[in-house]
Scaffold this motif. Sequence first.
Motif, PDB file in Angstrom:
ATOM      1  N   LEU A 216       7.741   0.223  -2.369  1.00 14.94           N
ATOM      2  CA  LEU A 216       6.925   1.385  -2.740  1.00 14.94           C
ATOM      3  C   LEU A 216       5.507   1.263  -2.194  1.00 14.94           C
ATOM      4  N   GLU A 217       4.951   0.054  -2.218  1.00 15.44           N
ATOM      5  CA  GLU A 217       3.577  -0.129  -1.720  1.00 15.44           C
ATOM      6  C   GLU A 217       3.484   0.106  -0.216  1.00 15.44           C
ATOM      7  N   ASP A 218       4.501  -0.356   0.518  1.00 15.37           N
ATOM      8  CA  ASP A 218       4.465  -0.202   1.979  1.00 15.37           C
ATOM      9  C   ASP A 218       4.718   1.234   2.406  1.00 15.37           C
ATOM     10  N   ASN A 219       5.455   1.995   1.587  1.00 14.55           N
ATOM     11  CA  ASN A 219       5.818   3.361   1.970  1.00 14.55           C
ATOM     12  C   ASN A 219       4.834   4.404   1.484  1.00 14.55           C
ATOM     13  N   ASN A 220       3.923   3.995   0.601  1.00 19.88           N
ATOM     14  CA  ASN A 220       3.002   4.980   0.027  1.00 19.88           C
ATOM     15  C   ASN A 220       1.587   4.427  -0.006  1.00 19.88           C
ATOM     16  N   ASN A 221       0.642   5.327   0.168  1.00 22.71           N
ATOM     17  CA  ASN A 221      -0.745   4.922   0.132  1.00 22.71           C
ATOM     18  C   ASN A 221      -1.137   4.614  -1.320  1.00 22.71           C
ATOM     19  N   LYS A 222      -1.767   3.460  -1.543  1.00 23.23           N
ATOM     20  CA  LYS A 222      -2.121   3.045  -2.917  1.00 23.23           C
ATOM     21  C   LYS A 222      -2.998   4.071  -3.627  1.00 23.23           C
ATOM     22  N   GLU A 223      -3.896   4.706  -2.855  1.00 23.69           N
ATOM     23  CA  GLU A 223      -4.811   5.689  -3.468  1.00 23.69           C
ATOM     24  C   GLU A 223      -4.045   6.880  -4.038  1.00 23.69           C
ATOM     25  N   ASP A 224      -2.833   7.087  -3.532  1.00 21.73           N
ATOM     26  CA  ASP A 224      -2.066   8.252  -3.970  1.00 21.73           C
ATOM     27  C   ASP A 224      -1.252   7.972  -5.239  1.00 21.73           C
ATOM     28  N   MET A 225      -1.263   6.701  -5.702  1.00 26.66           N
ATOM     29  CA  MET A 225      -0.451   6.363  -6.875  1.00 26.66           C
ATOM     30  C   MET A 225      -1.226   6.638  -8.156  1.00 26.66           C
ATOM     31  N   LEU A 226      -0.561   7.280  -9.086  1.00 26.61           N
ATOM     32  CA  LEU A 226      -1.195   7.658 -10.352  1.00 26.61           C
ATOM     33  C   LEU A 226      -1.466   6.437 -11.232  1.00 26.61           C
ATOM     34  N   TYR A 227      -0.599   5.455 -11.170  1.00 30.09           N
ATOM     35  CA  TYR A 227      -0.749   4.227 -11.968  1.00 30.09           C
ATOM     36  C   TYR A 227      -0.059   3.080 -11.209  1.00 30.09           C
ATOM     37  N   PRO A 228      -0.409   1.815 -11.526  1.00 26.82           N
ATOM     38  CA  PRO A 228       0.216   0.681 -10.816  1.00 26.82           C
ATOM     39  C   PRO A 228       1.739   0.706 -10.980  1.00 26.82           C
ATOM     40  N   ILE A 229       2.436   0.212  -9.987  1.00 28.74           N
ATOM     41  CA  ILE A 229       3.904   0.274  -9.974  1.00 28.74           C
ATOM     42  C   ILE A 229       4.507  -0.490 -11.158  1.00 28.74           C
ATOM     43  N   ILE A 230       5.425   0.181 -11.850  1.00 31.61           N
ATOM     44  CA  ILE A 230       6.198  -0.481 -12.924  1.00 31.61           C
ATOM     45  C   ILE A 230       7.370  -1.170 -12.231  1.00 31.61           C
ATOM     46  N   HIS A 231       7.457  -2.488 -12.346  1.00 28.45           N
ATOM     47  CA  HIS A 231       8.479  -3.250 -11.622  1.00 28.45           C
ATOM     48  C   HIS A 231       9.316  -4.042 -12.634  1.00 28.45           C
TER      49      HIS A 231
END
Length: 617
Positions: A216-231
């Motif tokens: 998910l981090e490599d495919n999407n810009n971090k600034e565009d994420m609403l909250y840190p990835i739930i893993h």
Amino acid sequence: MSQETKYTEDNIRSLDWKEHIRMRPGMYIGKLGDGSSADDGIYILLKEVLDNSIDEFVMGAGKTIEISIKDKKVSIRDYGRGIPLGKVVDVVSKMNTGGKYDSRAFKKSVGLNGVGTKAVNALSTFFRVESNRDNQRKAVEFSQGNITEEFPVESVSARKGTKVTFIPDESIFKNYKFRSEYVVKMLKNYVYLNPGLTIIFNGEKYFSENGLKDLLEDNNNKEDMLYPIIHLKGDDIEIAITHSKTQYSEEYHSFVNGQHTTQGGTHQAAFRESLVKTIRDFYGKNYDASDVRKSIIAAIAIKVMEPVFESQTKTKLGSVEMGGGLPTVRTYINDFVKKYLDNYLHKNNDVAEALQRKILQAERERKELSGIRKLAKERAKKASLHNKKLRDCRVHLGDVKKERRLESTLFITEGDSASGSITKSRDVNTQAVFSLRGKPLNSYGMSKKIVYENEEFNLLQAALNIEESLSDLRYNNIVIATDADVDGMHIRLLLITFFLQFFPELIKEGHLYILETPLFRVRNKKETIYCYSEEERINAIEKLKGKPEITRFKGLGEISPDEFKYFIGDDMRLDPVMLDTATSIENLLQFYMGKNTPDRQKFIINNLKVELDLLEE
């Protein structure tokens, strides 16, 4: 009296394995293609060989796989256990031979090794397999599945493992070329699913420490994420979830036993369902499912004992049990998400609050849109009854039972003359045409409302059937077919903007293309050559000698339907529209479609190519 045709044993012919694969390659590797699409056969060949090396890693043998692709020659070397030397020939040339049938050795394997490497062997003009084990090497070479040379076992000091080299057969895969973007995407998926594995491709190293979180981090810009990835990870399951700030649609990456199930299936449906249920229960509110899932970006990978796929290329999972006494996939995923996602939200208040704000915002937007949507749907329904814009085809991407569904294509054209040429020369089974009237609207910075209010966009969305989710997409290939002049380029840009703004995953999943059409026709009385560049034109003139007739095509409408069939048939040239993951969609759109900035002016001046028309009038 007419002579009766004799029907004896001589009339009954059984095809051997090589002939069968070569006669019906689609049954084994999906569509053939030339490498311009991620699901073209040449990538499936690479994947079939690679799956066996991945299985070795999964079994704890060999942590590195080396791959090289130079021109058309592919080499894959692993450091696994090596094929038993006495079985090297059988494993790549005898049907139903392989280690995967003995499920003690391969519990949750990827490749079935019953067909995979045999198909690669049969569909290659050159195929070499060598196995190193116990300081000995055995190598065999084939062409189109027939042994050309079998080398005796020799003593070597090489590290154990298997090396396969092959060149796909050009008589089957016409004008093909490997595009490294597609290969890299495939290899990255392998390392995300196998943390600890290193893949070296043409000298570049790929490795993942955090699995699906890295995906998910490599495919999407971090600034565009609403909250840190739930893993979240379990024994046979791993999920990663976030929501996008700007994307409208849902985006899923799903995998079964290491296979990228691009068409989803039982596991993806169960995941979407359990996500909504868990979130509703957590907030104690009966939120609409579409509001919960709007803008979600998620990945799920599961391992099952005996997966049932809906095709040999393993792109969609059918209904299946987890195996080993575990419940069905649906129940297993439901229980896992319910327990672990609920725990996570209880422990992370900031994430829970951000998620709730997002759901409420989606709800507001949906209610604002509902009236417009209803009107637009009625309009689209009426239009589809006598939709002059869409000339549909017979086979669609959702027709799982149909062999040619991956060839389903929608051409988006401008003006009547171009769409007329394509309509007359298309294959009515797999090729549909949608014609635009003039230039579409610049949708940059606009809300989803505009898709429903603008008749053209609304009808295009209805034709593609992507309003609810990408899983309902009707065509595998969406091809922008415009003139290669300034107006045509502008229309391309406006259409790409529309897809980037509202349906970016369509581009991310590799469904959008630009049709390349010839700029020149060079011919004499015996031969006609179509040229796509200045260089090809010069070569054609040289080849035909004398004074051939040269025609410059200024627009698609000038190409007659009789000629057009060559450019959208077997030799169709498509240029995939790809996204650079380092650039956010917002920045990209702002640069190209926002207010005219000095940066863009500078870019245009630096990249402006003045094409001299060298042709005499």
